[in-house]
Design a protein around this motif. Structure first.
Motif, PDB file in Angstrom:
ATOM      1  N   ALA A   1      -1.869   8.206 -10.253  1.00  0.00           N
ATOM      2  CA  ALA A   1      -2.562   9.641 -10.721  1.00  0.00           C
ATOM      3  C   ALA A   1      -1.399  10.956 -10.876  1.00  0.00           C
ATOM      4  CB  ALA A   1      -3.330  10.065  -9.536  1.00  0.00           C
ATOM      5  N   VAL A   2      -0.475  10.592 -10.037  1.00  0.00           N
ATOM      6  CA  VAL A   2       0.457  11.863 -10.405  1.00  0.00           C
ATOM      7  C   VAL A   2       1.402  11.599 -11.562  1.00  0.00           C
ATOM      8  CG1 VAL A   2       2.862  12.517  -9.173  1.00  0.00           C
ATOM      9  CG2 VAL A   2       0.857  12.103  -7.916  1.00  0.00           C
ATOM     10  N   THR A   3       1.975  10.397 -11.773  1.00  0.00           N
ATOM     11  CA  THR A   3       2.832  10.084 -12.999  1.00  0.00           C
ATOM     12  C   THR A   3       1.709   9.961 -14.291  1.00  0.00           C
ATOM     13  OG1 THR A   3       2.630   7.712 -12.662  1.00  0.00           O
ATOM     14  CG2 THR A   3       4.291   8.760 -11.528  1.00  0.00           C
ATOM     15  N   GLY A   4       0.650   9.815 -14.077  1.00  0.00           N
ATOM     16  CA  GLY A   4      -0.244   9.332 -15.495  1.00  0.00           C
ATOM     17  C   GLY A   4       0.287   8.105 -15.927  1.00  0.00           C
ATOM     18  N   GLU A   5       0.692   7.173 -15.383  1.00  0.00           N
ATOM     19  CA  GLU A   5       1.142   5.866 -15.571  1.00  0.00           C
ATOM     20  C   GLU A   5       0.663   4.910 -14.750  1.00  0.00           C
ATOM     21  OE1 GLU A   5       5.585   3.966 -15.932  1.00  0.00           O
ATOM     22  OE2 GLU A   5       5.264   5.481 -17.362  1.00  0.00           O
ATOM     23  N   TYR A   6       0.181   3.759 -15.068  1.00  0.00           N
ATOM     24  CA  TYR A   6      -0.484   2.929 -14.059  1.00  0.00           C
ATOM     25  C   TYR A   6       0.822   2.067 -13.495  1.00  0.00           C
ATOM     26  CZ  TYR A   6      -2.101  -1.711 -12.330  1.00  0.00           C
ATOM     27  OH  TYR A   6      -2.602  -2.644 -11.625  1.00  0.00           O
ATOM     28  N   VAL A   7       0.344   2.025 -11.913  1.00  0.00           N
ATOM     29  CA  VAL A   7       1.410   1.442 -11.262  1.00  0.00           C
ATOM     30  C   VAL A   7       0.878   0.080 -10.603  1.00  0.00           C
ATOM     31  CG1 VAL A   7       2.816   1.814  -9.063  1.00  0.00           C
ATOM     32  CG2 VAL A   7       2.691   3.606 -10.605  1.00  0.00           C
ATOM     33  N   ARG A   8       1.656  -0.819 -10.587  1.00  0.00           N
ATOM     34  CA  ARG A   8       0.795  -2.127 -10.126  1.00  0.00           C
ATOM     35  C   ARG A   8       0.586  -1.918  -8.828  1.00  0.00           C
ATOM     36  NH1 ARG A   8       3.921  -6.763 -12.589  1.00  0.00           N
ATOM     37  NH2 ARG A   8       3.465  -6.299 -14.883  1.00  0.00           N
ATOM     38  N   GLY A   9      -0.569  -2.405  -8.437  1.00  0.00           N
ATOM     39  CA  GLY A   9      -1.029  -2.177  -6.988  1.00  0.00           C
ATOM     40  C   GLY A   9      -2.178  -1.149  -6.894  1.00  0.00           C
ATOM     41  N   ALA A  10      -2.313  -0.254  -8.151  1.00  0.00           N
ATOM     42  CA  ALA A  10      -2.992   0.679  -7.939  1.00  0.00           C
ATOM     43  C   ALA A  10      -4.651   0.157  -8.413  1.00  0.00           C
ATOM     44  CB  ALA A  10      -2.669   2.018  -9.071  1.00  0.00           C
ATOM     45  N   LYS A  11      -5.615   0.992  -7.875  1.00  0.00           N
ATOM     46  CA  LYS A  11      -7.060   0.737  -8.389  1.00  0.00           C
ATOM     47  C   LYS A  11      -7.039   0.559  -9.913  1.00  0.00           C
ATOM     48  CE  LYS A  11      -9.216   2.582  -4.128  1.00  0.00           C
ATOM     49  NZ  LYS A  11     -10.073   3.659  -3.636  1.00  0.00           N
ATOM     50  N   VAL A  12      -7.754  -0.478 -10.375  1.00  0.00           N
ATOM     51  CA  VAL A  12      -7.925  -0.562 -11.814  1.00  0.00           C
ATOM     52  C   VAL A  12      -9.542  -0.480 -11.878  1.00  0.00           C
ATOM     53  CG1 VAL A  12      -5.862  -1.993 -12.150  1.00  0.00           C
ATOM     54  CG2 VAL A  12      -8.256  -3.087 -11.661  1.00  0.00           C
ATOM     55  N   ASN A  13      -9.771  -0.062 -13.336  1.00  0.00           N
ATOM     56  CA  ASN A  13     -11.169   0.016 -13.850  1.00  0.00           C
ATOM     57  C   ASN A  13     -11.470  -1.073 -14.668  1.00  0.00           C
ATOM     58  OD1 ASN A  13     -13.715   1.239 -14.541  1.00  0.00           O
ATOM     59  ND2 ASN A  13     -12.715   2.353 -16.187  1.00  0.00           N
ATOM     60  N   ASN A  14     -12.215  -2.234 -14.132  1.00  0.00           N
ATOM     61  CA  ASN A  14     -12.661  -3.358 -14.884  1.00  0.00           C
ATOM     62  C   ASN A  14     -13.783  -2.877 -15.585  1.00  0.00           C
ATOM     63  OD1 ASN A  14     -11.025  -5.417 -13.753  1.00  0.00           O
ATOM     64  ND2 ASN A  14     -11.913  -4.862 -11.727  1.00  0.00           N
ATOM     65  N   THR A  15     -13.326  -2.569 -17.121  1.00  0.00           N
ATOM     66  CA  THR A  15     -14.448  -2.106 -17.916  1.00  0.00           C
ATOM     67  C   THR A  15     -15.244  -3.021 -18.517  1.00  0.00           C
ATOM     68  OG1 THR A  15     -12.967  -2.209 -19.677  1.00  0.00           O
ATOM     69  CG2 THR A  15     -12.827   0.091 -18.541  1.00  0.00           C
TER      70      THR A  15
ATOM     71  N   TYR B   1     -11.229   3.302 -28.227  1.00  0.00           N
ATOM     72  CA  TYR B   1     -10.526   4.505 -29.224  1.00  0.00           C
ATOM     73  C   TYR B   1      -9.522   5.145 -28.188  1.00  0.00           C
ATOM     74  CZ  TYR B   1     -13.167   3.647 -33.547  1.00  0.00           C
ATOM     75  OH  TYR B   1     -13.840   3.217 -34.541  1.00  0.00           O
ATOM     76  N   PHE B   2      -8.535   5.838 -28.855  1.00  0.00           N
ATOM     77  CA  PHE B   2      -7.419   6.461 -28.130  1.00  0.00           C
ATOM     78  C   PHE B   2      -7.728   7.250 -27.172  1.00  0.00           C
ATOM     79  CE2 PHE B   2      -3.984   9.589 -27.370  1.00  0.00           C
ATOM     80  CZ  PHE B   2      -2.959   8.815 -26.974  1.00  0.00           C
ATOM     81  N   GLU B   3      -8.710   8.058 -27.844  1.00  0.00           N
ATOM     82  CA  GLU B   3      -9.267   9.372 -26.821  1.00  0.00           C
ATOM     83  C   GLU B   3     -10.209   8.772 -25.679  1.00  0.00           C
ATOM     84  OE1 GLU B   3     -10.163  10.942 -30.928  1.00  0.00           O
ATOM     85  OE2 GLU B   3      -9.765   8.840 -29.945  1.00  0.00           O
ATOM     86  N   ASP B   4     -10.755   7.640 -25.739  1.00  0.00           N
ATOM     87  CA  ASP B   4     -11.836   7.122 -24.751  1.00  0.00           C
ATOM     88  C   ASP B   4     -10.937   6.258 -23.680  1.00  0.00           C
ATOM     89  OD1 ASP B   4     -13.801   8.374 -26.242  1.00  0.00           O
ATOM     90  OD2 ASP B   4     -13.908   6.457 -27.375  1.00  0.00           O
ATOM     91  N   LEU B   5      -9.988   5.746 -24.123  1.00  0.00           N
ATOM     92  CA  LEU B   5      -9.082   5.071 -23.293  1.00  0.00           C
ATOM     93  C   LEU B   5      -8.715   5.706 -21.973  1.00  0.00           C
ATOM     94  CD1 LEU B   5      -8.470   2.003 -23.188  1.00  0.00           C
ATOM     95  CD2 LEU B   5      -5.973   2.587 -24.196  1.00  0.00           C
ATOM     96  N   GLN B   6      -8.919   5.186 -20.669  1.00  0.00           N
ATOM     97  CA  GLN B   6      -8.290   5.877 -19.227  1.00  0.00           C
ATOM     98  C   GLN B   6      -7.137   4.787 -18.981  1.00  0.00           C
ATOM     99  OE1 GLN B   6      -9.514   8.907 -18.497  1.00  0.00           O
ATOM    100  NE2 GLN B   6     -10.405   8.669 -20.509  1.00  0.00           N
ATOM    101  N   ILE B   7      -6.021   5.638 -18.365  1.00  0.00           N
ATOM    102  CA  ILE B   7      -5.099   4.955 -17.694  1.00  0.00           C
ATOM    103  C   ILE B   7      -5.832   4.007 -16.587  1.00  0.00           C
ATOM    104  CG2 ILE B   7      -2.997   5.042 -16.285  1.00  0.00           C
ATOM    105  CD1 ILE B   7      -2.688   5.860 -19.227  1.00  0.00           C
ATOM    106  N   GLY B   8      -5.332   2.705 -16.464  1.00  0.00           N
ATOM    107  CA  GLY B   8      -6.187   1.826 -15.448  1.00  0.00           C
ATOM    108  C   GLY B   8      -7.484   1.120 -15.901  1.00  0.00           C
ATOM    109  N   ASP B   9      -7.753   1.431 -17.260  1.00  0.00           N
ATOM    110  CA  ASP B   9      -8.662   0.516 -17.770  1.00  0.00           C
ATOM    111  C   ASP B   9      -8.070  -0.767 -17.709  1.00  0.00           C
ATOM    112  OD1 ASP B   9     -10.322   2.397 -17.934  1.00  0.00           O
ATOM    113  OD2 ASP B   9     -10.545   2.651 -20.226  1.00  0.00           O
TER     114      ASP B   9
ATOM    115  N   GLY C   1       0.794  -1.102   0.074  1.00  0.00           N
ATOM    116  CA  GLY C   1       0.020  -0.116   0.052  1.00  0.00           C
ATOM    117  C   GLY C   1       0.763   1.209  -0.149  1.00  0.00           C
ATOM    118  N   PHE C   2       2.074   1.165  -0.120  1.00  0.00           N
ATOM    119  CA  PHE C   2       2.903   2.207   0.273  1.00  0.00           C
ATOM    120  C   PHE C   2       4.181   2.181  -0.753  1.00  0.00           C
ATOM    121  CE2 PHE C   2       6.232   5.189   2.496  1.00  0.00           C
ATOM    122  CZ  PHE C   2       5.522   6.400   2.083  1.00  0.00           C
ATOM    123  N   SER C   3       4.453   3.040  -1.687  1.00  0.00           N
ATOM    124  CA  SER C   3       5.696   2.843  -2.555  1.00  0.00           C
ATOM    125  C   SER C   3       6.245   4.087  -3.072  1.00  0.00           C
ATOM    126  CB  SER C   3       4.856   2.024  -3.934  1.00  0.00           C
ATOM    127  OG  SER C   3       4.323   0.900  -3.820  1.00  0.00           O
ATOM    128  N   GLY C   4       7.391   3.945  -3.584  1.00  0.00           N
ATOM    129  CA  GLY C   4       8.028   5.278  -4.133  1.00  0.00           C
ATOM    130  C   GLY C   4       8.703   5.159  -5.328  1.00  0.00           C
TER     131      GLY C   4
END
Length: 679
Positions: free
Chosen positions: A511-525, A533-541, A137-140
């Motif tokens: 959220a800070v890096t704009g890049e999915y980090v393992r262990g972060a909440k994901v969005n099970n779409t 499409y590229f515009e619709d895709l969200q980081i964490g999908d 739950g805590f990373s760097g």
């Protein structure tokens, strides 16, 4: 009527009153004057901070890369204007090509680097992510962001265009507005390039300013967010480095100083070897290109004592074929020094060197061309020192012109010691055809030389030469060479970014890096991520796939298809004696099976998979194990590109985790894909 060249400060050209005369290096006529008006450096710095910085930060890395590419194209389209001015600096067409085309080429190179290797946005996630807490739950991690300051670039006289652009390109890409200050002697060429840049309208206002003349109180106006770079003499670099304000505010200072670069002729090379001729050619070229006025030129040619006379004889013969004079004459292969002051300085230093070295060759002084008697010419001058271990001058005095000293050594260890006597250089060349010599010498040389050029008959076919800094390789060196770094691909961009460590939950780091980090909440779409499409895709999908149990038939079939019959997959007895204790599936089968689990086969927005990054096989997968994959949108990069049909596309990196029936990670990697845009 001569021109008064101007500074470009505060969004306008400044300076109309003539001051110091700038003379043609070819015939001594006055071709321009610096301006007499003092500049308000407070205005310059304020303009960069208030106008340039917001404009740069309104763009991202990708957009700034596009501007660099557009500027490079514009300068190449108008380069003949610069060639005409460059002739007055004493540059031949080859010399001007290095300076002018080389400068534009550096812009192209950093445009490409930015487009291909930097993200959208203005934050670089440097990574990797470290799990600090035991429960995940805590990373760097580390991030790089624009410094929010101004870059001041102080340049030498020898490359008026390239010198400005090679520093500007990575600074601009990093989001730093620049103030460039060229050396006065050839500043008329830099000013001509700046006029084209302003005329193009490609750069946002305030992102690049030009100072003609002295820097006044400019350095006193900087703070810790700013950066200063310098190219020039080691003495001037030493003075600037201890500027009180730079020290008080910890302003980063990067120096690239003239140094006593060397070339070593390996002990394995004899006069009838191809490498011997290559050595002679390289030293002669470095003496005559730009009339030896390169911070990377070979000043010390270190050769086996038994070959010193042969090297001197062949070098003298080659130099004797070099026609010196007005570069406008097609017969001329070497022009004058850049200024009459430089001419006097080189003559003085040759006299000092001759106290410990004998004169081997000094070219004719009947320069080709009208009016050249009043030019700043210097004949190619070759010296020899038979006992270089016993003297200091040849290792401490640099004649910044067409001058080199050949010096003798008895064995390779002595050659390496002589190379180190220069106390740090930008580049050293080793000419050898013996791999054992290279393997012994290079680790020793690397401590004292910023770039190492190994030359033999194989490399010579494509070698860019001893004295050519390349955008992809670092330019700089330790000790006397300044202890700094320029270029080197993205390394140069990172010099103008600020690194920070960030700690938090994986979700916050994502959220800070704009890049999915393992262990972060994901969005099970509900929709498969490959259908977005590229515009619709969200980081964490994310997609958690169905499962697949690996059978012996899978292993046998994959072995038949791939031709991989490694014993761990097929030999039951040998596999039992292995650390795994059983037969296991091919790693690439696991990779392929995972793709079968998560790929959406119908045509859709995902256009192509063009690579894998960070692939690791973590644990073995045996017969009867069940695997499952999680596919998560990790990173999006909008390169603002379209295909042949005009359809926009971006790059998406997908995080893939393959686990077994116990939830253990068995394979991990990133997939890189092109994804179409809706519009």
């Amino acid at each position: 009527m001569t021109q008064t060249i101007q500074s470009y400060i505060g969004g306008r050209w400044q300076g109309t009153q003539a001051a110091s005369a700038l003379r043609s290096a070819v015939n001594g006529t006055t071709i321009a004057h610096t301006h007499a008006e003092a500049l308000d450096f407070g205005e310059a710095v304020e303009h960069a901070r208030r106008k340039g910085l917001p404009a740069l930060m309104a763009m991202d890395f990708q957009e700034r890369a596009q501007r660099l590419k557009a500027l490079a194209k514009y300068l190449m389209e108008h380069k003949e204007q610069l060639y005409a001015v460059s002739a007055h600096t004493g540059a031949t067409k080859v010399d001007s090509w290095i300076d002018i085309d080389g400068g534009a080429g550096t812009l192209f190179a950093y445009a490409s680097l930015g487009s291909n290797e930097l993200p959208s946005g203005n934050l670089v996630h440097e990574g990797p992510v470290f799990s600090i807490g035991k429960k995940g739950g805590f990373s760097g991690t580390h991030v790089l962001v624009p410094r929010g300051g101004v870059a001041v670039h102080i340049n030498a006289f020898n490359f008026p265009v390239w010198g400005l652009l090679e520093k500007f390109a990575p600074s601009f890409l990093a989001g730093m507005p620049c103030i460039g200050k060229p050396a006065s002697a050839t500043s008329y060429l830099t000013e001509a390039a700046m006029r084209l840049i302003v005329q193009s309208g490609i750069l946002p206002e305030g992102s690049l300013q030009l100072v003609i003349g002295g820097t006044g109180d400019l350095l006193n106006r900087l703070n810790g967010a700013d950066v200063v770079t310098f190219t020039g003499s080691a003495d001037t670099a030493a003075r600037l480095r201890v500027h009180p304000n730079l020290i008080a505010h910890s302003v980063p200072f990067n120096a690239e100083a003239d140094s006593l670069n060397c070339a070593i002729l390996g002990p394995d090379v004899n006069p009838d070897d191809e490498e011997f001729a290559l050595f002679v050619k390289e030293v002669a070229r470095e003496m005559t290109v730009k009339a030896g006025q390169k911070c990377t030129a070979i000043r010390r040619a270190i050769v086996p004592a038994k070959h010193l006379d042969a090297v001197c004889e062949q070098l003298a013969a080659r130099l004797a074929k070099t026609t010196v004079g007005d570069p406008a004459d097609e017969r001329v292969r070497m022009g004058p020094l850049a200024s009459h002051a430089q001419q006097a300085d080189v003559a003085e230093r040759i006299a000092l060197l001759r106290q410990d070295a004998e004169l081997v060759y000094s070219g004719k002084t009947d320069w080709v061309g009208d009016g050249t008697a009043q030019g700043a010419f210097c004949a190619p001058t070759l010296l020899a020192c038979r006992k270089p271990m016993d003297v200091d001058s040849v290792h401490t005095i640099e004649a910044f012109g067409p001058v080199s000293t050949v010096m003798a050594y008895d064995d390779l260890d002595e050659a390496l010691a002589l190379a180190a006597r220069g106390q740090g250089s930008l580049v050293a060349t080793l000419v050898t055809h013996d791999t054992a010599v290279a393997a012994q010498a290079i680790p020793v040389m690397a401590a004292w030389h910023g770039r190492l050029h190994i030359l033999d008959r194989e490399a010579a076919v494509e070698s860019t030469g001893h004295g050519s800094p390349l955008p992809t390789l670092k330019h700089g060196g330790p000790g006397r060479a300044g202890g700094g770094e320029e270029l080197g691909g993205l390394r140069a961009v990172k010099h103008y970014l600020q690194r920070a460590a960030v700690q938090g939950s994986p979700t916050m780091l994502s959220a800070v890096t704009g890049e999915y980090v393992r262990g972060a909440k994901v969005n099970n779409t509900a929709v498969h991520p490959f259908r977005s499409y590229f515009e619709d895709l969200q980081i964490g999908d994310s997609l958690l796939t169905h499962r697949r149990t690996v059978s012996e038939a899978d292993i046998v079939a994959f072995g038949g298809i791939s031709g991989d019959y490694f014993y761990m997959h097929f030999d039951e007895v040998a596999a039992k004696d292995s650390p795994f204790g059983k037969r296991i599936a091919h790693g690439y089968f696991v990779l392929s099976a995972a793709a079968g689990l998560f790929v959406s086969p119908a045509p859709g927005p995902v256009l192509a998979n063009y690579g894998l990054d960070t692939l690791r096989f973590i644990k073995p997968v045996g017969i009867g194990d069940t695997i499952q994959a999680r596919l998560t949108a990790k990173r999006k990069i909008d390169r603002k590109k379209v295909d042949a049909k005009g359809v926009g596309q971006g790059v998406v990196a997908w995080d893939v985790e393959v686990t077994n029936q116990d939830g253990e990670l068995v394979a991990s990697y990133d997939i890189l894909t092109l994804v179409a845009k809706r519009t």
